[in-house]
Design a protein around this motif. Sequence first.
Motif, PDB file in Angstrom:
ATOM      1  N   LEU A  70       0.819  -1.209   0.000  1.00  0.00           N
ATOM      2  CA  LEU A  70       0.000   0.000   0.000  1.00  0.00           C
ATOM      3  C   LEU A  70       0.858   1.266   0.000  1.00  0.00           C
ATOM      4  O   LEU A  70       0.627   2.189  -0.780  1.00  0.00           O
ATOM      5  N   THR A  71       1.877   1.294   0.851  1.00  0.00           N
ATOM      6  CA  THR A  71       2.698   2.506   0.947  1.00  0.00           C
ATOM      7  C   THR A  71       3.688   2.625  -0.210  1.00  0.00           C
ATOM      8  O   THR A  71       4.060   3.734  -0.573  1.00  0.00           O
ATOM      9  N   THR A  72       4.083   1.516  -0.796  1.00  0.00           N
ATOM     10  CA  THR A  72       4.911   1.593  -1.999  1.00  0.00           C
ATOM     11  C   THR A  72       4.089   2.179  -3.134  1.00  0.00           C
ATOM     12  O   THR A  72       4.565   3.044  -3.876  1.00  0.00           O
ATOM     13  N   LEU A  73       2.842   1.740  -3.259  1.00  0.00           N
ATOM     14  CA  LEU A  73       1.947   2.318  -4.259  1.00  0.00           C
ATOM     15  C   LEU A  73       1.732   3.803  -3.979  1.00  0.00           C
ATOM     16  O   LEU A  73       1.791   4.631  -4.893  1.00  0.00           O
ATOM     17  N   TYR A  74       1.528   4.152  -2.733  1.00  0.00           N
ATOM     18  CA  TYR A  74       1.347   5.558  -2.350  1.00  0.00           C
ATOM     19  C   TYR A  74       2.568   6.377  -2.769  1.00  0.00           C
ATOM     20  O   TYR A  74       2.444   7.442  -3.360  1.00  0.00           O
ATOM     21  N   SER A  75       3.737   5.846  -2.477  1.00  0.00           N
ATOM     22  CA  SER A  75       4.984   6.547  -2.796  1.00  0.00           C
ATOM     23  C   SER A  75       5.195   6.669  -4.299  1.00  0.00           C
ATOM     24  O   SER A  75       5.544   7.743  -4.796  1.00  0.00           O
ATOM     25  N   LEU A  76       4.990   5.587  -5.034  1.00  0.00           N
ATOM     26  CA  LEU A  76       5.189   5.625  -6.481  1.00  0.00           C
ATOM     27  C   LEU A  76       4.184   6.547  -7.151  1.00  0.00           C
ATOM     28  O   LEU A  76       4.513   7.249  -8.098  1.00  0.00           O
ATOM     29  N   ARG A  77       2.975   6.556  -6.656  1.00  0.00           N
ATOM     30  CA  ARG A  77       1.956   7.421  -7.225  1.00  0.00           C
ATOM     31  C   ARG A  77       2.294   8.867  -6.917  1.00  0.00           C
ATOM     32  O   ARG A  77       2.084   9.737  -7.734  1.00  0.00           O
ATOM     33  N   ALA A  78       2.858   9.132  -5.749  1.00  0.00           N
ATOM     34  CA  ALA A  78       3.195  10.502  -5.358  1.00  0.00           C
ATOM     35  C   ALA A  78       4.403  11.033  -6.123  1.00  0.00           C
ATOM     36  O   ALA A  78       4.519  12.232  -6.339  1.00  0.00           O
ATOM     37  N   THR A  79       5.291  10.137  -6.566  1.00  0.00           N
ATOM     38  CA  THR A  79       6.499  10.574  -7.258  1.00  0.00           C
ATOM     39  C   THR A  79       6.365  10.471  -8.771  1.00  0.00           C
ATOM     40  O   THR A  79       7.264  10.885  -9.482  1.00  0.00           O
ATOM     41  N   ALA A  80       5.262   9.901  -9.243  1.00  0.00           N
ATOM     42  CA  ALA A  80       5.071   9.754 -10.694  1.00  0.00           C
ATOM     43  C   ALA A  80       4.906  11.118 -11.338  1.00  0.00           C
ATOM     44  O   ALA A  80       4.279  12.011 -10.786  1.00  0.00           O
ATOM     45  N   SER A  82       2.551   0.114 -12.148  1.00  0.00           N
ATOM     46  CA  SER A  82       2.193  -1.278 -12.437  1.00  0.00           C
ATOM     47  C   SER A  82       2.448  -2.142 -11.210  1.00  0.00           C
ATOM     48  O   SER A  82       3.209  -1.784 -10.306  1.00  0.00           O
ATOM     49  N   GLN A  83       1.802  -3.286 -11.224  1.00  0.00           N
ATOM     50  CA  GLN A  83       2.014  -4.256 -10.159  1.00  0.00           C
ATOM     51  C   GLN A  83       3.485  -4.665 -10.119  1.00  0.00           C
ATOM     52  O   GLN A  83       4.067  -4.838  -9.053  1.00  0.00           O
ATOM     53  N   ARG A  84       4.093  -4.788 -11.280  1.00  0.00           N
ATOM     54  CA  ARG A  84       5.516  -5.150 -11.365  1.00  0.00           C
ATOM     55  C   ARG A  84       6.387  -4.049 -10.749  1.00  0.00           C
ATOM     56  O   ARG A  84       7.375  -4.337 -10.075  1.00  0.00           O
ATOM     57  N   ALA A  85       6.019  -2.780 -10.969  1.00  0.00           N
ATOM     58  CA  ALA A  85       6.780  -1.674 -10.379  1.00  0.00           C
ATOM     59  C   ALA A  85       6.712  -1.738  -8.860  1.00  0.00           C
ATOM     60  O   ALA A  85       7.706  -1.447  -8.173  1.00  0.00           O
ATOM     61  N   ILE A  86       5.559  -2.138  -8.323  1.00  0.00           N
ATOM     62  CA  ILE A  86       5.415  -2.290  -6.863  1.00  0.00           C
ATOM     63  C   ILE A  86       6.342  -3.400  -6.386  1.00  0.00           C
ATOM     64  O   ILE A  86       7.033  -3.256  -5.380  1.00  0.00           O
ATOM     65  N   ALA A  87       6.360  -4.512  -7.105  1.00  0.00           N
ATOM     66  CA  ALA A  87       7.235  -5.630  -6.729  1.00  0.00           C
ATOM     67  C   ALA A  87       8.705  -5.197  -6.764  1.00  0.00           C
ATOM     68  O   ALA A  87       9.462  -5.464  -5.823  1.00  0.00           O
ATOM     69  N   ASP A  88       9.095  -4.529  -7.837  1.00  0.00           N
ATOM     70  CA  ASP A  88      10.485  -4.097  -7.966  1.00  0.00           C
ATOM     71  C   ASP A  88      10.873  -3.113  -6.870  1.00  0.00           C
ATOM     72  O   ASP A  88      11.945  -3.223  -6.268  1.00  0.00           O
ATOM     73  N   ALA A  89      10.005  -2.142  -6.603  1.00  0.00           N
ATOM     74  CA  ALA A  89      10.318  -1.109  -5.616  1.00  0.00           C
ATOM     75  C   ALA A  89      10.323  -1.652  -4.192  1.00  0.00           C
ATOM     76  O   ALA A  89      11.079  -1.178  -3.346  1.00  0.00           O
ATOM     77  N   LEU A 134      -4.713   3.664  -5.780  1.00  0.00           N
ATOM     78  CA  LEU A 134      -5.314   3.699  -4.452  1.00  0.00           C
ATOM     79  C   LEU A 134      -6.720   4.260  -4.556  1.00  0.00           C
ATOM     80  O   LEU A 134      -6.964   5.212  -5.299  1.00  0.00           O
ATOM     81  N   THR A 135      -7.633   3.681  -3.814  1.00  0.00           N
ATOM     82  CA  THR A 135      -8.974   4.245  -3.710  1.00  0.00           C
ATOM     83  C   THR A 135      -8.952   5.318  -2.621  1.00  0.00           C
ATOM     84  O   THR A 135      -7.948   5.474  -1.901  1.00  0.00           O
ATOM     85  N   ASP A 136     -10.043   6.037  -2.483  1.00  0.00           N
ATOM     86  CA  ASP A 136     -10.140   7.006  -1.385  1.00  0.00           C
ATOM     87  C   ASP A 136      -9.989   6.297  -0.046  1.00  0.00           C
ATOM     88  O   ASP A 136      -9.311   6.807   0.861  1.00  0.00           O
ATOM     89  N   ASP A 137     -10.595   5.109   0.081  1.00  0.00           N
ATOM     90  CA  ASP A 137     -10.437   4.330   1.316  1.00  0.00           C
ATOM     91  C   ASP A 137      -8.984   3.920   1.518  1.00  0.00           C
ATOM     92  O   ASP A 137      -8.484   3.908   2.648  1.00  0.00           O
ATOM     93  N   GLY A 138      -8.305   3.591   0.407  1.00  0.00           N
ATOM     94  CA  GLY A 138      -6.891   3.230   0.492  1.00  0.00           C
ATOM     95  C   GLY A 138      -6.053   4.380   1.019  1.00  0.00           C
ATOM     96  O   GLY A 138      -5.157   4.190   1.849  1.00  0.00           O
ATOM     97  N   LEU A 139      -6.339   5.574   0.554  1.00  0.00           N
ATOM     98  CA  LEU A 139      -5.634   6.763   1.055  1.00  0.00           C
ATOM     99  C   LEU A 139      -5.929   6.990   2.532  1.00  0.00           C
ATOM    100  O   LEU A 139      -5.041   7.347   3.304  1.00  0.00           O
ATOM    101  N   GLU A 140      -7.189   6.776   2.929  1.00  0.00           N
ATOM    102  CA  GLU A 140      -7.580   6.969   4.324  1.00  0.00           C
ATOM    103  C   GLU A 140      -6.930   5.951   5.251  1.00  0.00           C
ATOM    104  O   GLU A 140      -6.783   6.210   6.439  1.00  0.00           O
ATOM    105  N   VAL A 141      -6.538   4.805   4.731  1.00  0.00           N
ATOM    106  CA  VAL A 141      -5.831   3.798   5.527  1.00  0.00           C
ATOM    107  C   VAL A 141      -4.327   4.038   5.473  1.00  0.00           C
ATOM    108  O   VAL A 141      -3.636   3.953   6.490  1.00  0.00           O
ATOM    109  N   ALA A 142      -3.811   4.359   4.281  1.00  0.00           N
ATOM    110  CA  ALA A 142      -2.361   4.493   4.104  1.00  0.00           C
ATOM    111  C   ALA A 142      -1.768   5.626   4.938  1.00  0.00           C
ATOM    112  O   ALA A 142      -0.736   5.445   5.589  1.00  0.00           O
TER     113      ALA A 142
END
Length: 161
Positions: free
Chosen positions: A41-51, A61-68, A105-113
């Motif tokens: 969740l937080t890797t997705l948050y971080s990658l989305r924030a830096t994109a 991508s899911q692969r980018a999450i795995a790599d990161a 991330l969904t809005d709920d995902g952001l509220e949890v992350a």
Amino acid sequence: MLNQPGGATGALVWQLANRWRTAVDRAVSVHGLTHATYVVLTTLYSLRATAHPDAETGPPSQRAIADASGMEPMYVSRLVRSLESDGLVVRTRDERDTRVVRLELTDDGLEVARPAMRTVQALLDELLAPLGGRSSDRTRQFVDTLAELLDTPLDPGATDA
């Protein structure tokens, strides 16, 4: 064995990793997460924030999450399905390459992350106190050493591809 330089290195790394993973598991459980789902969740948050906003590739991508994150792609896939069923992420197929799964991330995902990250930051303050805290010189040296070890191939003749 602990008195021999390097003799217990692997055991100490293993014990520290397990201790920290357990501490994070306990800390993020109040947010409905495990350590592994927190990392995704937080890797997705971080990658989305830096994109870059003009990126043509779309969401990470899911692969980018795995790599990161350093996690195995199949494990990330399983964790993402769980996060999706909890309503925290949305998976979509890339329009140009249907083999690629994009994550948002969904809005709920952001509220949890966000609160989960604050929880883990507070935990890191405690865990890194013996080194002087998260921003101390000793902690920076520790992080640099860990990064150097992680960047070193396990098989000196092999390369990470």
